[in-house]
Design an enzyme around this catalytic site. Structure first.
Site, mmCIF file in Angstrom:
data_model
loop_
_atom_site.group_PDB
_atom_site.id
_atom_site.type_symbol
_atom_site.label_atom_id
_atom_site.label_comp_id
_atom_site.label_asym_id
_atom_site.label_seq_id
_atom_site.Cartn_x
_atom_site.Cartn_y
_atom_site.Cartn_z
ATOM 1 C CG ASP A 289 -4.574 1.629 5.508
ATOM 2 O OD1 ASP A 289 -4.968 1.650 6.684
ATOM 3 O OD2 ASP A 289 -4.627 2.612 4.748
ATOM 4 C CD GLU B 147 -1.616 5.844 3.266
ATOM 5 O OE1 GLU B 147 -2.277 6.855 2.911
ATOM 6 O OE2 GLU B 147 -2.129 4.732 3.468
ATOM 7 C CG HIS C 142 -6.622 6.474 5.642
ATOM 8 N ND1 HIS C 142 -7.039 5.778 4.543
ATOM 9 C CD2 HIS C 142 -7.741 6.959 6.237
ATOM 10 C CE1 HIS C 142 -8.354 5.843 4.465
ATOM 11 N NE2 HIS C 142 -8.804 6.544 5.478
ATOM 12 C CG ASP D 68 -1.806 1.231 1.279
ATOM 13 O OD1 ASP D 68 -2.611 1.414 0.346
ATOM 14 O OD2 ASP D 68 -1.701 2.016 2.243
#
Length: 513
Positions: A170, A20, A165, A18
């Site tokens: 996540d 950000e 987040h 993931d």
């Protein structure tokens, strides 16, 4: 400590990852990676084998806006002393390259950002052995019983925590959500006469609205990118149940395959298709993403599956008696109902006196003509035009918005509702609406699903016949400043945290100059 570099053939682990990122605030501003996180998961036991995460300092710290901080909580001070992406690129590449990639909405977002980041530093991007996008997978297999497909909503549905987040949190939540969904589908397939998608949620759980919490990068609105050619489904091998370990079926694949309830030992029955085939899933999933009227740059998005020509004709293009002018519509008679839609899901249908609401408006002035700004996954244009909206039409559409939005919220959706009537054009005084011209495909032949006619100065109306989709030709017909008569339906959508009503043109009559 990350894994040591190995050959692609030895890398049987699934890499959940993931990102950000920053949130662009102006046209042409791209995304900058602020954090990368990944875990390696054993495909047979679904246990975490290794992990890696790092903050990343962007080239320009000023790109971390207040919107970015609200999204993921990562501030300029947090990353001021973090390594640049080029400094961690070796580690990121080693985790990703030659493995199966998994994550939520990674096909549309994370995969694209990874490719962009490596291109920026002039290095070859890592290549996946296969891709599992849990957003596409769960949309098709699990449906919207949780309210929507947002990770926060799914986690709340199963009461497994609150989405932070942040990358590692996540992706671990993503894995847990997959396990829970697979278990529910396994139970439903084991007792199909008792447990079904309609009865399994009883009593109905409380689905909290997350619209006021931090926005999620699952929907990097408004800018979206399609995958580069090196990451498309045609170039990434699709997973089969035996791809992930010595012929033994992957646990999640096994559970999700059982969900169909079509297990049959009869050799004459064709084997079920691979449930992780992202190429087929993207062609099946009903994409309802309406392109928003925003000033920032919007990138191509996936198009919904094309309707067959026969279906299009059956929906009303052969006759227009059921279309009402705005003055014929009573606002108090407008209501909405939930109807069966796609693979067990339901859709909001707008009605007027218990009949599907469809409208006819004459002499609409074209504010913006046909353009090719958006394309579908096959590279075909997604056509629409923007027209001025009269006060009576605005009243009707705003009433429809209010009615449909209330049902959407009552059903637990936390998607952002996008109004039909556009009033935010910075150089336009009057309200506008967008009319969509769908395209249907039959084999290699693409045609307009909308009937298009031309009306000359004498009042004679002639139907135009097109041998193929030609945007330049259509653009010459539908130009800024001309007027059109429009027959259109009001189709609701709720997809990728965006919801609203799309006006779909069934018939257009173009007035000659």
């Amino acid at each position: 400590m990350g894994p040591t570099s190995t050959t692609s053939d030895d890398r049987s682990e699934i890499c959940f990852f993931d990102l950000e990122t920053t949130v662009p605030e102006r046209r042409g501003q791209g995304f900058a990676i602020l954090e990368f996180g990944a875990i390696l998961v054993c495909p047979k036991r679904l246990v975490e084998l290794d992990s890696y995460s790092t903050l990343v300092r962007p080239d320009n710290l000023s790109s971390i806006s207040l919107a970015s901080v609200r999204c993921n909580g990562i501030t300029r001070d947090n990353v001021a002393k973090a390594p640049s992406f080029s400094a961690v690129a070796d580690k990121v590449h080693d985790f990703l390259h030659g493995r199966v990639w998994a994550g939520h909405n990674i096909l549309r977002f994370d995969c694209v950002r990874i490719k962009e980041a490596f291109d920026k530093i002039g290095r070859p991007a890592p290549e996946p052995k296969g891709i599992i996008d849990s957003l596409a997978l769960l949309t098709q297999k699990f449906g919207r019983r949780a309210g929507n497909m947002k990770m926060a909503t799914l986690a709340n549905y199963f009461e497994i925590g609150t989405q932070t987040h942040r990358s590692l949190d996540d992706i671990r939540m993503n894995l847990e959500v997959l396990k829970y969904c697979a278990t529910v589908l396994f139970l439903e397939s084991s007792f199909p006469d008792i447990l079904t998608a309609d009865t399994a949620v009883s009593p109905r759980p409380m689905t909290r609205s997350w619209s006021n919490s931090k926005s999620s990068p699952e929907q990097p609105s408004p800018s979206m990118h399609t995958l580069s050619p090196s990451l498309t489904s045609e170039n990434v091998s699709n997973l089969s149940p035996t791809d992930l370990g010595n012929g033994d079926q992957h646990p999640i694949i096994s559970l999700l395959t059982c969900h169909t309830g079509e297990i049959n030992s009869d050799a004459s029955v064709p084997a079920q298709r691979d449930p992780f085939d992202m190429g087929l899933l993207r062609n099946e999933i009903k994409s309802e993403a309406l392109q928003s009227d925003v000033t920032m740059e919007e990138k191509p998005q996936l198009e919904s599956p094309e309707m067959s020509p026969a279906t299009t004709i059956a929906e009303g293009c052969s006759g227009y008696d059921g279309f009402l002018e705005p003055d014929e519509v009573s606002k108090t008679s407008i209501h909405a109902s939930l109807i069966p839609h796609y693979r067990g899901t339901r859709r909001i249908k707008l009605l007027h006196k218990d009949v599907a609401l469809q409208l006819f408006c004459s002499c609409l002035r074209v504010r913006f003509g046909v353009h090719t700004k958006f394309v579908d996954q096959a590279g075909r244009p997604r056509l629409n035009l923007v027209v001025d909206a009269s006060p009576s039409l605005c009243d009707i559409l705003e009433t429809c918005d209010n009615v449909a939005k209330k049902i959407s919220e009552d059903c637990g959706s936390s998607s952002e509702w996008r109004p039909i009537v556009g009033k935010n054009y910075y150089h336009i005084n009057g309200p506008t609406v967008r009319l969509h011209i769908p395209i249907v495909v039959n084999g290699d032949n693409a045609q307009y699903a909308t009937e298009i006619h031309r009306k000359d100065c004498s009042g004679t109306v002639q139907k135009l016949v097109f041998s193929k989709v030609d945007v330049a030709e259509l653009g010459n017909l539908i130009r800024t400043g001309i007027t059109v008569d429009a027959f259109f339906s009001l189709d609701t959508y709720d997809y990728q945290q965006s919801a609203g009503i799309r006006l779909v043109a069934k018939k257009l009559v173009i007035h000659s100059d």
